[in-house]
Design a protein around this motif. Structure first.
Motif: not given
Length: 507
Positions: A93-106
């Motif tokens: 994410m940091q390398k791509a310059g994105a700031k919002v992550m949608n974390l996939l969990t169970k």
């Protein structure tokens, strides 16, 4: 937005979940173009554009989008699917310059037990570690509960155990996906109502799939139940049967839930739909609500007649809302009302007798399963009116045209002239040339010269379809005088033969 209206966030996931449509892969520039349109023209609140760690092409696309988004104030509206993988997704994410992550969990005990082979407490601990790292690195975190729908059906205690844990984590949204599209509307309403009432301080998104063709209905029930956001895709793209379609869901919410409001601009939906169709190669069914080619087309003549008399077949789902217009199909069920509506749009008026003749010709074409469009009408009218002035003393009864590789084209023609039947066979440089050579043999017997062909022009209406009507205009010279005849058919050679028959009657 009125005080009483509740705002619903719209997250479009065409570029992530929609790209999981079998056979679809957007290039980085296509992804950037779609992202720009979704945020600036369609005006969705957020877009999910990729999954972390997938490929170099995905990374390049995310970098291009985040660079544009940062320069234009949209960076916090760009989201990427990430995984519970320590620091790997966070670094990506940091390398791509994105700031919002949608974390996939169970979101179901079944997935947790059989796919991850872990206990709830172990999964929660690993999730908490990723969320803490994301926060430390300045990333905003939303959490997906994968297979949440089955979790609510089969392991509700686990779902609530997990939500009890998540409510104390620094996450902005919790996202509830019907991952396999298995819920019916009543279940969606019951499950989301229960969750929203139990956790009133948490923002919940609902993510619908369309495996039973219930995606739009489930979105409606999810919003009724109190969901704060919904996930949709252009044209309903997505894995298997796809996701809930953006255009349908927005139309339904606007028309049947006046208590809620979204930011989506309806007029832009059709434009972006067609662009995504082009980029993806994923064809929109002609009867797909809102964006399908046929959904604002009246075919039956009785419907067109009712529209003229008091808009009897109109509903709130008007095409103008979506930057489209109502059309009236031309075919064997059209009737005069359909044809009059099309003529009116073209600014053409016909007498009652001519209108009847045009109607009959369209019915004949429809019986042959030919598609007749508004653009065909001037050609049909020209052909009908031109034919009205000619007395048919010459009839081309039958003909056989042949064309084979390495053999000269040939024609056998059967023609009636003033009641007398003639039949001749000839070859030529092309099928039409062979046809004309056979005619010359007939007229040689009658000791009559045929006119000289001086120009041969073929036109089709705009659109360039292979089944379009074809107008052939032939210019003839006869006794030092020029005249033109027209023929109309879906087959170019046949239209030329029709023009030729008119010439034979004129001489």
């Amino acid at each position: 937005m009125s005080v009483s209206q509740r705002y619903i966030e719209v997250m479009d996931t065409t570029l992530r979940d929609g790209e999981q449509t079998s056979g679809v892969s957007f290039s980085p520039i296509e992804k950037l173009t779609i992202a720009q349109l979704l945020l600036t023209e369609v005006k969705v609140d957020r877009i999910e554009i990729a999954s972390a760690r997938v490929s170099e092409g995905e990374f390049a696309a995310v970098k291009a989008i985040t660079k544009w988004a940062k320069a234009n104030g949209f960076l916090n509206r760009i989201e990427v699917l990430t995984f519970v993988d320590g620091d790997v997704s966070v670094q990506w994410m940091q390398k791509a310059g994105a700031k919002v992550m949608n974390l996939l969990t169970k979101g179901s005990l079944n997935h947790l037990t059989h796919q991850l082979k872990k206990k709830p407490e172990q999964h929660f601990e690993e999730v908490a570690a990723v969320i803490a790292l994301a926060k430390k690195k300045g990333l905003e975190c939303n959490v997906y509960l994968e297979d949440w729908s089955n979790g609510m059906r089969d392991s509700k205690e686990y779902v609530f155990q997990y939500l009890d844990f998540l409510q104390h984590q620094p996450v902005k949204r919790i996202m509830l996906p019907d991952t396999l599209g298995v819920l019916i509307p009543s279940e969606v309403y019951a499950y989301i109502s229960e969750i929203v009432q139990r956790y009133p301080g948490i923002h919940f998104d609902f993510h619908a799939h369309n495996d039973y063709d219930l995606g739009t209905a489930n979105v409606l029930e999810g919003v009724k139940a109190g969901a704060h956001g919904i996930h949709l895709t252009i044209n309903g793209m997505g894995e298997r049967a796809g996701n809930a379609p953006l255009a349908s869901a927005i139309a339904v919410l606007n028309d049947f839930m006046p208590s809620v409001k979204t930011s989506v601009a309806e007029k832009s939906l059709y434009t972006v739909s067609k662009l995504v169709e082009t980029f993806s190669g994923f064809r929109i069914p002609v009867n797909k609500p809102v964006v399908g080619e046929n959904v604002f087309t009246q075919t039956a003549g009785i419907h067109a007649d009712g529209d003229k008399k008091n808009k009897l077949y109109f509903s709130d789902l008007m095409p103008e809302r979506f930057g489209r217009k109502r059309e009236y199909a031309l075919g064997k069920t059209s009737g005069k009302a359909n044809i009059e509506n099309n003529l009116q749009q073209l600014g053409i008026q016909l007498s009652e007798p001519d209108l009847k003749k045009v109607t009959q010709r369209i019915i004949e074409l429809g019986d042959r399963k030919e598609v007749v469009t508004q653009a065909d009408l001037p050609y049909i009218i020209s052909d009908i009116l031109d034919s009205n002035t000619i007395e048919n003393k010459v009839r081309i009864e039958n003909y056989v045209l042949t064309h084979a590789s390495r053999l000269r084209p040939s024609a056998t023609v059967e023609i009636v002239i003033n009641g007398e039947l003639f039949e001749e066979h000839a070859q030529g440089d092309g099928q039409y040339d062979a046809f004309m050579n056979a005619l010359k043999k007939v007229y040689k017997k009658k000791k009559q010269e045929l006119p000289t062909l001086t120009d041969y022009a073929v036109r089709i209406p705009p659109g360039g379809k292979t089944d379009a009507l074809c107008e052939t205009i032939i210019t003839w010279n006869y006794s030092n005088k020029e005249f033109k005849t027209r023929g109309l058919d879906s087959d170019q050679t046949v239209s030329a033969i029709k023009a030729t028959q008119k010439m034979l009657n004129l001489i």
